[in-house]
Structures are given as C-alpha cells and as structure tokens.
Design a protein around this motif. Structure first.
Motif, PDB file in Angstrom:
ATOM      1  N   UNK A  38       0.834  -1.203   0.000  1.00 12.19           N
ATOM      2  CA  UNK A  38       0.000   0.000   0.000  1.00 12.19           C
ATOM      3  C   UNK A  38       0.869   1.254   0.000  1.00 12.19           C
ATOM      4  N   UNK A  39       0.232   2.392  -0.230  1.00  9.98           N
ATOM      5  CA  UNK A  39       0.915   3.673  -0.148  1.00  9.98           C
ATOM      6  C   UNK A  39      -0.092   4.759   0.196  1.00  9.98           C
ATOM      7  N   UNK A  40       0.412   5.840   0.797  1.00 10.05           N
ATOM      8  CA  UNK A  40      -0.386   7.026   1.114  1.00 10.05           C
ATOM      9  C   UNK A  40       0.500   8.222   0.813  1.00 10.05           C
ATOM     10  N   UNK A  41       0.143   8.989  -0.218  1.00  7.52           N
ATOM     11  CA  UNK A  41       1.011  10.061  -0.705  1.00  7.52           C
ATOM     12  C   UNK A  41       0.202  11.301  -1.065  1.00  7.52           C
ATOM     13  N   UNK A  42       0.931  12.397  -1.251  1.00  5.86           N
ATOM     14  CA  UNK A  42       0.421  13.625  -1.862  1.00  5.86           C
ATOM     15  C   UNK A  42       1.486  14.081  -2.845  1.00  5.86           C
ATOM     16  N   UNK A  43       1.059  14.821  -3.859  1.00  5.45           N
ATOM     17  CA  UNK A  43       2.023  15.319  -4.841  1.00  5.45           C
ATOM     18  C   UNK A  43       2.820  16.470  -4.254  1.00  5.45           C
ATOM     19  N   UNK A  44       4.105  16.534  -4.637  1.00  7.67           N
ATOM     20  CA  UNK A  44       4.886  17.740  -4.376  1.00  7.67           C
ATOM     21  C   UNK A  44       4.401  18.789  -5.363  1.00  7.67           C
ATOM     22  N   UNK A  45       4.123  19.985  -4.894  1.00  2.00           N
ATOM     23  CA  UNK A  45       3.727  21.069  -5.788  1.00  2.00           C
ATOM     24  C   UNK A  45       4.498  22.323  -5.398  1.00  2.00           C
ATOM     25  N   UNK A  46       4.616  23.261  -6.319  1.00  2.00           N
ATOM     26  CA  UNK A  46       5.355  24.493  -6.049  1.00  2.00           C
ATOM     27  C   UNK A  46       4.412  25.663  -5.790  1.00  2.00           C
TER      28      UNK A  46
END
Length: 167
Positions: free
Chosen positions: A54-62
C-alpha cells in the motif's frame, strides 16, 4: 466532498510495482503542511509513505492548494500481475471546513429566501463559489496524480516522469 477512485493494472508482480512506487515517493509526514509546497530535492513527484502492499502520498507542488488530493493505494496480486486500486480525497480537515461552509450557506440560502434582493442572492453565490472552489482545486490535481501513478506503475522512464511532474 470530492472523491476520485480508479485502478491501474501492471503485468509484473506486486513486489516490482511496490519498488517502482517507492522510488518516486519522498519520505514525509501528513502533518507537515508547509513542506508540501517546496520541491523535492531528488525530483520525486510524491511525498508520503509506501510499503510492499500500500501507499499514502500527496504530490509535491510548487504552489499552495488546500484541495490537493490525499492518494491512498493498495497493490492487489492478480493472475496476470498486479492491480493498483487508488482512492483520492481532500484532506479530512479541509473536508470538514468545507462541509461546515457549504451546510451553513446552504441552510441560509434555503431558510431565508425572503431576504432583500442583494442579500437574498449572496448565500447562493457563496454556495456555488464553495462548490466550484473545491472541485476546481481537487479534480485537476487528481487527474495529474492519476497520470503520474499510471506512468510509474506501467514503468515509464524516470526522466520523463520528473519532467512531467513539474507541469
């Protein structure tokens, strides 16, 4: 609240898919709100946690976007490889705040239809604004995250992925 679900199939075992996902996920905690808006030094498009199933992530954004999806994924072994089931939602605190806002102005719009003309339209405007703000901040980001996850799972080259994650 915004919710987006999809799946991606790969013709490789779950262990390989987990390694691919782990390679594009930087370490981080979901309590670090300020660091989401700074780029990853290694060029990884996601921040969060990943393990073998499994994974739990958010995108890196600028840039700042409170409606950036939280992405949960599960790796399911299949007879032909792996299926990655992904669910995206807004952060629970943001969902709670927007829920209060939309219920509050919705109640005001319905319960007070007899307000004088300029004031009678204002609650409806706030209701529409809240819905458009939430959907406009969430769904474009969800589509970007879906594209990146599909490319990672289906093994698109990492240089192409890093260039496209900055878009």
């Amino acid at each position: 609240m915004p919710f987006y679900r999809f799946h991606v199939d790969a013709n490789v075992p779950p262990k390989i898919v987990a390694e691919r996902i782990g390679a594009v996920v930087g370490k981080g905690s979901f309590l670090e709100f300020t660091s989401w808006w700074s780029p990853d030094p290694a060029g990884r498009p996601f921040k969060g946690t990943s393990n073998s199933n499994s994974f739990k992530v958010r995108r890196y954004i600028s840039y700042r976007n409170s409606f950036l999806p939280v992405v949960w994924g599960r790796l399911i072994p299949t007879s032909t490889g792996t299926r990655v089931n992904v669910t995206m939602i807004v952060h629970p605190f943001v969902a709670l705040f927007m829920g209060f806002w939309l219920v509050g102005v919705g109640w005001l719009a319905i319960a007070r239809p007899s307000l004088p003309m300029p004031w009678g339209v204002l609650p409806w405007g706030f209701l529409v604004f809240g819905i458009v703000l939430t959907a406009g901040g969430f769904f474009p980001e969800a589509i970007k995250a879906k594209r990146l996850i599909a490319e990672v799972v289906q093994n698109v080259t990492s240089s192409t992925l890093q260039q496209q994650s900055r878009l």
